[in-house]
Enzyme design. Structure first.
Site, PDB file in Angstrom:
ATOM      1  N   GLU A   1      71.299 -12.440 -32.293  1.00 46.01           N
ATOM      2  CA  GLU A   1      69.787 -12.038 -32.659  1.00 46.01           C
ATOM      3  C   GLU A   1      69.437 -11.692 -30.939  1.00 46.01           C
ATOM      4  O   GLU A   1      69.363 -12.474 -30.204  1.00 46.01           O
ATOM      5  CB  GLU A   1      69.010 -12.984 -33.117  1.00 46.01           C
ATOM      6  CG  GLU A   1      67.583 -12.748 -33.216  1.00 46.01           C
ATOM      7  CD  GLU A   1      66.623 -13.605 -34.046  1.00 46.01           C
ATOM      8  OE1 GLU A   1      67.110 -14.700 -34.348  1.00 46.01           O
ATOM      9  OE2 GLU A   1      65.290 -13.326 -34.063  1.00 46.01           O
TER      10      GLU A   1
ATOM     11  N   ARG B   1      79.409 -25.856 -34.073  1.00 47.74           N
ATOM     12  CA  ARG B   1      78.722 -25.089 -32.815  1.00 47.74           C
ATOM     13  C   ARG B   1      79.142 -26.088 -31.612  1.00 47.74           C
ATOM     14  O   ARG B   1      79.404 -27.342 -31.875  1.00 47.74           O
ATOM     15  CB  ARG B   1      77.431 -24.737 -32.994  1.00 47.74           C
ATOM     16  CG  ARG B   1      76.419 -26.220 -33.272  1.00 47.74           C
ATOM     17  CD  ARG B   1      75.021 -25.482 -32.852  1.00 47.74           C
ATOM     18  NE  ARG B   1      74.746 -24.672 -33.564  1.00 47.74           N
ATOM     19  CZ  ARG B   1      73.862 -23.545 -33.083  1.00 47.74           C
ATOM     20  NH1 ARG B   1      73.385 -23.664 -31.957  1.00 47.74           N
ATOM     21  NH2 ARG B   1      73.638 -22.614 -34.087  1.00 47.74           N
TER      22      ARG B   1
ATOM     23  N   LYS C   1      68.050 -21.805 -27.998  1.00 47.03           N
ATOM     24  CA  LYS C   1      67.167 -20.695 -27.496  1.00 47.03           C
ATOM     25  C   LYS C   1      65.915 -21.090 -27.269  1.00 47.03           C
ATOM     26  O   LYS C   1      65.080 -20.408 -26.433  1.00 47.03           O
ATOM     27  CB  LYS C   1      67.323 -19.510 -28.210  1.00 47.03           C
ATOM     28  CG  LYS C   1      68.693 -18.685 -27.660  1.00 47.03           C
ATOM     29  CD  LYS C   1      68.657 -17.280 -28.409  1.00 47.03           C
ATOM     30  CE  LYS C   1      69.651 -17.027 -29.262  1.00 47.03           C
ATOM     31  NZ  LYS C   1      69.603 -15.606 -29.895  1.00 47.03           N
TER      32      LYS C   1
HETATM   33  P1  ATP Z   1      69.149 -20.640 -32.128  1.00 39.73           P
HETATM   34  O1  ATP Z   1      69.533 -21.281 -30.753  1.00 39.73           O
HETATM   35  O2  ATP Z   1      67.800 -19.932 -32.281  1.00 39.73           O
HETATM   36  O3  ATP Z   1      69.683 -21.259 -33.371  1.00 39.73           O
HETATM   37  P2  ATP Z   1      71.507 -19.002 -32.066  1.00 39.73           P
HETATM   38  O4  ATP Z   1      72.053 -19.731 -30.829  1.00 39.73           O
HETATM   39  O5  ATP Z   1      72.236 -19.368 -33.478  1.00 39.73           O
HETATM   40  O6  ATP Z   1      69.986 -19.206 -32.212  1.00 39.73           O
HETATM   41  P3  ATP Z   1      72.220 -16.286 -32.405  1.00 39.73           P
HETATM   42  O7  ATP Z   1      71.903 -14.839 -31.452  1.00 39.73           O
HETATM   43  O8  ATP Z   1      71.913 -16.142 -33.911  1.00 39.73           O
HETATM   44  O9  ATP Z   1      71.534 -17.368 -31.925  1.00 39.73           O
HETATM   45  O10 ATP Z   1      73.892 -16.631 -32.301  1.00 39.73           O
HETATM   46  C1  ATP Z   1      74.614 -15.294 -32.377  1.00 39.73           C
HETATM   47  C2  ATP Z   1      75.980 -16.267 -32.856  1.00 39.73           C
HETATM   48  O11 ATP Z   1      76.343 -17.427 -31.995  1.00 39.73           O
HETATM   49  C3  ATP Z   1      75.803 -16.668 -34.211  1.00 39.73           C
HETATM   50  O12 ATP Z   1      76.896 -16.452 -35.092  1.00 39.73           O
HETATM   51  C4  ATP Z   1      75.993 -18.407 -34.046  1.00 39.73           C
HETATM   52  O13 ATP Z   1      76.587 -19.021 -34.966  1.00 39.73           O
HETATM   53  C5  ATP Z   1      76.839 -18.388 -32.739  1.00 39.73           C
HETATM   54  N1  ATP Z   1      76.471 -19.509 -32.081  1.00 39.73           N
HETATM   55  C6  ATP Z   1      74.995 -20.053 -31.442  1.00 39.73           C
HETATM   56  N2  ATP Z   1      75.026 -21.135 -30.848  1.00 39.73           N
HETATM   57  C7  ATP Z   1      76.174 -21.647 -30.836  1.00 39.73           C
HETATM   58  C8  ATP Z   1      76.894 -22.519 -30.199  1.00 39.73           C
HETATM   59  N3  ATP Z   1      76.518 -23.744 -29.572  1.00 39.73           N
HETATM   60  N4  ATP Z   1      78.363 -22.716 -30.320  1.00 39.73           N
HETATM   61  C9  ATP Z   1      78.971 -21.914 -31.129  1.00 39.73           C
HETATM   62  N5  ATP Z   1      78.527 -20.740 -31.724  1.00 39.73           N
HETATM   63  C10 ATP Z   1      77.241 -20.442 -31.496  1.00 39.73           C
END
Ligand code: ATP
Ligand code: MG
Length: 560
Positions: free
Chosen positions: A38, A264, A274
């Site tokens: 996003e 994650r 974020k």
């Molecule tokens: P927020 O922090 O608001 O939850 P987000 O980190 O999920 O947002 P996105 O832009 O939706 O933000 O993430 C894009 C992709 O990265 C998604 O598929 C998410 O699952 C993956 N992702 C985000 N954070 C992690 C993490 N800490 N480890 C592994 N994958 C991640």
């Protein structure tokens, strides 16, 4: 690469096992994955795990990986983030080729499909407020209650939905909900919101839409439109999978993606939400998204972390189904390992102390040869000026040393790297009693750093010539948070007050100033450094990427 060899080389985690099995069983001939950020912030090291996984499997197996922006919430999304995300994915070493997509590309189709759901009696317009919807959703132990608007006629629903689209109603006045089951055990199936009213300008669709699809509605359908075979996401979406599957079943989608969830990345001393990262920037706790203390890709890049170190790190931590916290020391280990292999050696003095060699002829200089990499002779040598006035590191001198201190002290002899043995004869202090200069002698017979009579010294120190070295500002970064598990809800209280130290009076050898601007360097005995973008033609600013050893407990302020 042929399918056979690709399959033979893969299979190192449960996702790769699933893909391999699917290919072997002929369920697909090629796989399609996607990385779906996003655009509401910069990418961080957690995203790197997802990027490396999605692009990685598409490299290892026949297939490709899309970069798709999940741009369904225009109030939080910006072009700056779209641009930075692309730059960061590329910098990490991955390439989406022609496969760049936006969820907003599918807004028309998603809208038509929503109309289809209404016609089939599977969606309705709800006039309840957000609070009412929340209150009527029930709990984990109690079912929700049906909305009073749940049994509207198809005609009324279509009419209201069209008028929502036409912009007739204010934000929040109505939503479109799926008509599933308010008593479902899985709360995600209790008539989830598919569309909300939002009068907002969208970076790509402009003012065309007054309604925007929810993430849950857009996400799975976008995957289906793109023919994604393996929709890989993090564990918190496991409970959403039944909803995605319900939608895929009811809608005339062109393909049927399967979702797989992995854990994650969490790191000690680090927050990866974020929301927190945005707050850190907005509230000025850091200088920006690319502050070298940030766990963002842009921050790591500016700090001098090579992309290969990040790729190695995510490879080592692997992909698992259970959440865990990785020691940030593991990332640091990968950074050191990569830089140790590649970085040329240089000398810099962070806190200079002047040394005058009383028996070295005034006005004379000579050239000293220094090797650029001890393990890689191909990197060659360079020359350093040596003369009567030098700088050493303040912490390499003690006037009253404890027993185990072998570096310079009155009457003690040490080796200056590549040069000579020197001995401290006299200490000069200022009015405040601080040591400002040392008077030393050197032994001309020890040129190159060895005494012909075989006598030994217990310390070898780095140094620089006073006149021929150059000034620089050096920034030392420590952990941004002082606690291993910072509290995301109250993160400001856990910030490390010593996360940035600035050395404004540092000295560097000329080769550092002349280096290619992106080159990582090892400053002997100090760590790895890289030029910062704040440098000007007459003032170099250098970031310490990381120290040579794991001195971490000390750096975060503990005494351990
Ligand atoms: P927020 O922090 O608001 O939850 P987000 O980190 O999920 O947002 P996105 O832009 O939706 O933000 O993430 C894009 C992709 O990265 C998604 O598929 C998410 O699952 C993956 N992702 C985000 N954070 C992690 C993490 N800490 N480890 C592994 N994958 C991640
Ligand atoms: Mg997300």
């Amino acid at each position: 690469m042929t399918t056979e060899t690709a399959i033979a080389e893969a299979g190192r985690d449960f996702i790769r096992d699933i893909i391999q099995a699917d290919l072997e069983a002929g369920r697909q001939r090629e796989i399609v994955t996607r990385f779906p950020p996003e655009p509401n912030g910069y990418l961080h090291i957690g995203h790197a795990k997802s990027i490396a996984l999605n692009f990685g499997v598409a490299q290892e197996f026949p297939g490709h990986c899309n970069l798709r922006f999940d741009d369904t919430n225009p109030t939080r999304e910006e072009q700056e983030y779209i641009d930075s995300i692309q730059a960061d994915v590329r910098w990490l070493g991955f390439d989406w080729g022609k496969n760049l997509f936006y969820a907003s590309d599918y807004f028309d189709r998603l809208y038509e499909w929503a109309e289809g759901l209404i016609r089939a009696g599977l969606a309705y317009v709800d006039d309840q407020s957000q609070d009412e919807i929340r209150a009527n959703r029930g709990t984990l132990t109690e079912p929700g209650s049906n909305s009073p608007f749940r049994d509207r006629s198809v005609a009324e629903n279509l009419d209201l939905f069209h008028r929502m689209k036409a912009g007739e109603f204010p934000n929040g006045a109505r939503v479109l909900r799926a008509r599933i089951d308010m008593a479902a055990g899985n709360i995600n199936l209790r008539d989830p919101v598919l569309y909300r009213i939002l009068h907002a300008h969208h970076p790509r669709t402009g003012d065309k839409w007054s309604i925007y699809p929810s993430y849950d509605y857009a996400h799975g359908q976008s995957d289906a439109i793109e023919g994604v075979t393996h929709s890989i996401c993090t564990l918190e979406f496991e409970d959403h999978r039944p909803l995605y599957d319900w939608l895929l079943e009811k809608l005339p989608v062109p393909s049927r993606p399967r979702q797989y969830e992995f854990a994650r990345l969490n790191l000690t001393y680090t927050l990866l939400s974020k929301r927190v990262l945005t707050k850190l920037v907005q509230d000025g706790h850091v200088s920006g998204w690319d502050d070298p203390r940030m766990p963002t890709i842009a921050g790591l890049k500016r700090r001098g972390v090579p992309p290969a170190a990040i790729r190695e790190f995510v490879k080592r931590i692997g992909v698992a189904k259970a959440n865990s916290v990785v020691d940030v020391g593991m990332l640091e280990f990968c950074i050191r390992e990569e830089l140790n292999r590649t970085a040329p050696r240089r000398m810099a003095v962070l806190r200079p102390l002047k040394v005058v060699l009383e028996n070295y002829p005034e006005g004379q200089t000579e050239e000293i040869e220094a090797v650029n990499h001890p393990d890689d002779p191909a990197l060659g040598t360079r020359r350093l000026a040596f003369g009567r006035e030098l700088y050493i590191e303040q912490e390499d001198f003690m006037e009253n040393p404890p027993k185990k201190f072998f570096r310079l002290s009155p009457g003690n002899e040490v080796r200056l790297r590549y040069a000579y043995f020197i001995k401290c004869e006299k200490v000069i202090k200022n009015a405040a009693g601080e040591v400002v200069e040392l008077r030393c002698t050197y032994d001309p017979l020890t040129r190159g750093g060895n005494a012909p009579d075989g006598r030994k010294v217990k310390a070898t120190m780095h140094w620089l010539p006073a006149a021929q070295s150059r000034p620089a500002e050096i920034r030392i970064y420590n952990q941004l948070f002082a606690k291993p598990s910072p509290d995301a809800a109250n993160f400001a209280a856990d910030l490390n007050p010593q996360s940035l130290e600035i050395m404004k009076e540092a000295r560097i050898e000329p080769a550092i100033a002349e280096a290619n601007s992106a080159e990582a360097m090892q400053f002997e005995r100090q760590g790895y450094f890289v030029r910062d973008k704040d440098s000007t033609p007459d003032r170099l600013v250098l970031n310490r990427t990381i120290g040579l050893r794991d001195t971490f407990a000390k750096e975060v302020g503990g005494k351990g």
